[in-house]
Design a protein around this motif. Sequence first.
Motif, PDB file in Angstrom:
ATOM      1  N   GLU A 190       8.316   6.052   1.148  1.00 25.06           N
ATOM      2  CA  GLU A 190       6.938   6.553   1.123  1.00 25.06           C
ATOM      3  C   GLU A 190       6.949   8.026   1.505  1.00 25.06           C
ATOM      4  OE1 GLU A 190       2.495   5.422   2.857  1.00 25.06           O
ATOM      5  OE2 GLU A 190       4.264   4.491   3.746  1.00 25.06           O
ATOM      6  N   THR A 206       1.344   3.388  -5.471  1.00 25.06           N
ATOM      7  CA  THR A 206       2.685   2.820  -5.551  1.00 25.06           C
ATOM      8  C   THR A 206       3.229   2.960  -6.962  1.00 25.06           C
ATOM      9  OG1 THR A 206       2.171   1.253  -3.794  1.00 25.06           O
ATOM     10  CG2 THR A 206       4.038   0.712  -5.214  1.00 25.06           C
ATOM     11  N   GLN A 234       4.194   5.815  -2.725  1.00 27.72           N
ATOM     12  CA  GLN A 234       5.251   4.863  -2.381  1.00 27.72           C
ATOM     13  C   GLN A 234       6.070   4.583  -3.629  1.00 27.72           C
ATOM     14  OE1 GLN A 234       4.494   1.583   0.635  1.00 27.72           O
ATOM     15  NE2 GLN A 234       2.640   1.592  -0.586  1.00 27.72           N
TER      16      GLN A 234
END
Length: 132
Positions: free
Chosen positions: A39, A9, A60
């Motif tokens: 994503e 992320t 992400q």
Amino acid sequence: MTSRFTELTIDCHDPETLAAFWCEVLDFTVIDRREGKVEIGSWDPTVEEVLARQMPPTLQFIQVPEGRTVKNRLHLDVSPIDRSTGDEVARLLGLGAVKRDVGRGWVVMADPEGNEFCVLRTLAAPGPGSSA
């Protein structure tokens, strides 16, 4: 059973822009899009596939209000597969990356929001007459 590395992320201001940039860099596609989150990946993960084997993680991009204030402690490394490192650096500059530094055999760049990443040696087969 152990855990699986499934996503990396990246906090950012504009998930759409960064996802589009990294899709072009990595030849990924958008696999999920929600408010403030995009994503991307090279495959569309299912629970069954994740349970069966370790697969490449997705990326992400999550919208956050604060900006980056210090050097990244974690960064991506990419290796060109069908062109020289120099040609890949030129392509990435055209996509909006910025060159930051040159290391020992790699080039430090930043994505459109300033997140550093490195372009490593090429994995492309050497052309005729070139040395490995």
